[in-house]
Design a protein around this motif. Structure first.
Motif, short mmCIF file in Angstrom:
data_model
loop_
_atom_site.label_atom_id
_atom_site.label_comp_id
_atom_site.label_asym_id
_atom_site.label_seq_id
_atom_site.Cartn_x
_atom_site.Cartn_y
_atom_site.Cartn_z
N SER A 177 0.84 -1.19 0.00
CA SER A 177 0.00 0.00 0.00
C SER A 177 0.88 1.24 0.00
O SER A 177 1.58 1.53 0.97
N ASN A 178 0.86 1.95 -1.12
CA ASN A 178 1.61 3.18 -1.27
C ASN A 178 0.69 4.17 -1.99
O ASN A 178 0.39 3.98 -3.17
N PRO A 179 0.23 5.21 -1.30
CA PRO A 179 -0.71 6.15 -1.93
C PRO A 179 -0.20 6.75 -3.23
O PRO A 179 -0.98 6.97 -4.17
N ARG A 180 1.11 7.02 -3.30
CA ARG A 180 1.66 7.59 -4.52
C ARG A 180 1.59 6.58 -5.67
O ARG A 180 1.25 6.96 -6.80
N VAL A 181 1.88 5.32 -5.39
CA VAL A 181 1.80 4.30 -6.44
C VAL A 181 0.35 4.12 -6.88
O VAL A 181 0.06 4.00 -8.08
N ASP A 182 -0.58 4.13 -5.94
CA ASP A 182 -2.00 4.06 -6.30
C ASP A 182 -2.36 5.19 -7.25
O ASP A 182 -3.03 4.98 -8.28
N GLU A 183 -1.93 6.39 -6.90
CA GLU A 183 -2.23 7.57 -7.72
C GLU A 183 -1.64 7.44 -9.12
O GLU A 183 -2.30 7.73 -10.12
N LEU A 184 -0.39 6.98 -9.20
CA LEU A 184 0.28 6.84 -10.50
C LEU A 184 -0.39 5.78 -11.36
O LEU A 184 -0.57 5.98 -12.57
N ILE A 185 -0.76 4.66 -10.76
CA ILE A 185 -1.42 3.59 -11.51
C ILE A 185 -2.73 4.10 -12.10
O ILE A 185 -3.04 3.86 -13.28
N GLU A 186 -3.49 4.82 -11.30
CA GLU A 186 -4.77 5.36 -11.77
C GLU A 186 -4.56 6.39 -12.87
O GLU A 186 -5.33 6.44 -13.85
N GLN A 187 -3.51 7.20 -12.76
CA GLN A 187 -3.20 8.18 -13.81
C GLN A 187 -2.81 7.48 -15.10
O GLN A 187 -3.24 7.87 -16.19
N GLY A 188 -1.96 6.46 -14.97
CA GLY A 188 -1.49 5.76 -16.15
C GLY A 188 -2.60 5.15 -16.97
O GLY A 188 -2.53 5.09 -18.20
N LEU A 189 -3.66 4.70 -16.31
CA LEU A 189 -4.78 4.09 -17.01
C LEU A 189 -5.64 5.10 -17.75
O LEU A 189 -6.47 4.74 -18.57
N GLN A 190 -5.44 6.38 -17.46
CA GLN A 190 -6.26 7.43 -18.08
C GLN A 190 -5.52 8.20 -19.16
O GLN A 190 -6.13 8.97 -19.90
N ILE A 191 -4.20 7.99 -19.27
CA ILE A 191 -3.41 8.74 -20.25
C ILE A 191 -3.28 7.94 -21.53
O ILE A 191 -2.89 6.78 -21.52
N VAL A 192 -3.61 8.56 -22.65
CA VAL A 192 -3.62 7.87 -23.94
C VAL A 192 -2.25 7.90 -24.61
O VAL A 192 -1.78 6.90 -25.15
N ASP A 193 -1.58 9.04 -24.57
CA ASP A 193 -0.31 9.19 -25.27
C ASP A 193 0.77 8.33 -24.62
O ASP A 193 1.04 8.46 -23.41
N PRO A 194 1.43 7.42 -25.36
CA PRO A 194 2.44 6.52 -24.78
C PRO A 194 3.61 7.26 -24.12
O PRO A 194 4.10 6.83 -23.07
N ASP A 195 4.07 8.34 -24.72
CA ASP A 195 5.19 9.07 -24.15
C ASP A 195 4.82 9.71 -22.82
O ASP A 195 5.62 9.72 -21.87
N GLU A 196 3.62 10.25 -22.72
CA GLU A 196 3.17 10.82 -21.45
C GLU A 196 2.95 9.72 -20.42
O GLU A 196 3.26 9.90 -19.23
N ARG A 197 2.43 8.59 -20.86
CA ARG A 197 2.18 7.48 -19.95
C ARG A 197 3.51 6.90 -19.44
O ARG A 197 3.60 6.44 -18.29
N LYS A 198 4.55 6.94 -20.28
CA LYS A 198 5.84 6.38 -19.87
C LYS A 198 6.41 7.12 -18.65
O LYS A 198 7.06 6.52 -17.79
N VAL A 199 6.17 8.42 -18.56
CA VAL A 199 6.63 9.18 -17.40
C VAL A 199 6.03 8.60 -16.11
O VAL A 199 6.69 8.48 -15.09
N ILE A 200 4.75 8.21 -16.20
CA ILE A 200 4.06 7.62 -15.06
C ILE A 200 4.70 6.29 -14.67
O ILE A 200 5.04 6.03 -13.51
N TYR A 201 4.90 5.42 -15.66
CA TYR A 201 5.44 4.10 -15.37
C TYR A 201 6.92 4.14 -15.00
O TYR A 201 7.42 3.25 -14.30
N ASP A 202 7.63 5.16 -15.45
CA ASP A 202 9.02 5.33 -15.01
C ASP A 202 9.07 5.56 -13.50
O ASP A 202 9.92 4.99 -12.80
#
Length: 213
Positions: free
Chosen positions: A135-160
């Motif tokens: 349980s990490n609130p920041r990881v939860d937030e990032l995972i949820e953001q990543g699922l909403q971003i369409v552009d792969p380059d923008e999404r990569k910042v999240i997964y990085d």
């Protein structure tokens, strides 16, 4: 050897992450400093508790059982006793989700068809296969953001950032990245040149033809 939750075959993999080398001496030092002392039987203990747990693999699984046996030998080198057991996959999933089993060994396919390496199930605090109750609130937030971003380059910042946190905190341990190969007859034409991109085979099945080879 795996050092991230996303494999090198993925666009989202980070190659610059810290890597933890196989080093029994360093492991022993860390355990010593944490108060786990080596007993006469070669197993470490602390406050009267043995450093022992059970890893339950799927009944009859000959692909992963040898991996568990190798891990058992490596852990024994530093005074950790890992017992082995087997159970049906349904029982293991139930036990891991409920927290009634110590550990198990699975393989995950995060990037099937190289589309979306979504770690919600395993790393989100509400994930159905979050076996380690991470349980990490920041990881939860990032995972949820990543699922909403369409552009792969923008999404990569999240997964990085998710990968960086994963490597820093090690909520679970990924052992290896597997390459699965799919053999075909030489008569089949129109296959990808790279034998390791097996998901693409079936996405392009409509392009296949049969030759006379």
């Amino acid at each position: 050897v795996a050092h991230s939750n996303i494999p090198p075959s993925s666009f989202y993999h980070r190659a610059d992450l810290p890597q933890y080398d196989y080093n029994p001496e360093t492991a022993a030092t860390i355990l010593d400093e944490a108060g786990w002392t080596l007993g006469d039987d070669g197993v470490r203990e602390k406050d009267g508790m043995k450093l022992s747990f059970t890893c339950t693999t799927i009944t009859g699984d000959q692909a992963r059982r040898p991996i568990a046996e190798l891990a058992q030998l490596m852990l024994a080198e530093v005074g950790i006793d890992m017992q082995l057991a087997e159970a049906p996959v349904a029982s293991i999933l139930e036990g891991m989700r409920a927290g009634t089993l110590d550990a198990s060994l699975f393989n995950w396919t995060y990037v099937e068809n190289a589309v979306e390496p979504d770690p919600f199930a395993t790393l989100h605090s509400e994930g159905g296969n979050n076996f380690c109750s991470y349980s990490n609130p920041r990881v939860d937030e990032l995972i949820e953001q990543g699922l909403q971003i369409v552009d792969p380059d923008e999404r990569k910042v999240i997964y990085d950032e998710i990968q960086q946190i994963f490597v820093d905190e090690v909520p679970c341990l990924f052992l290896q990245f597997d390459d699965w190969l799919t053999p075909f007859s030489t008569r089949v034409q129109g296959l990808p040149e790279d034998p390791k991109v097996s998901p693409e085979y079936y996405m392009r099945a409509h392009q296949w033809t049969l030759g006379n080879g």
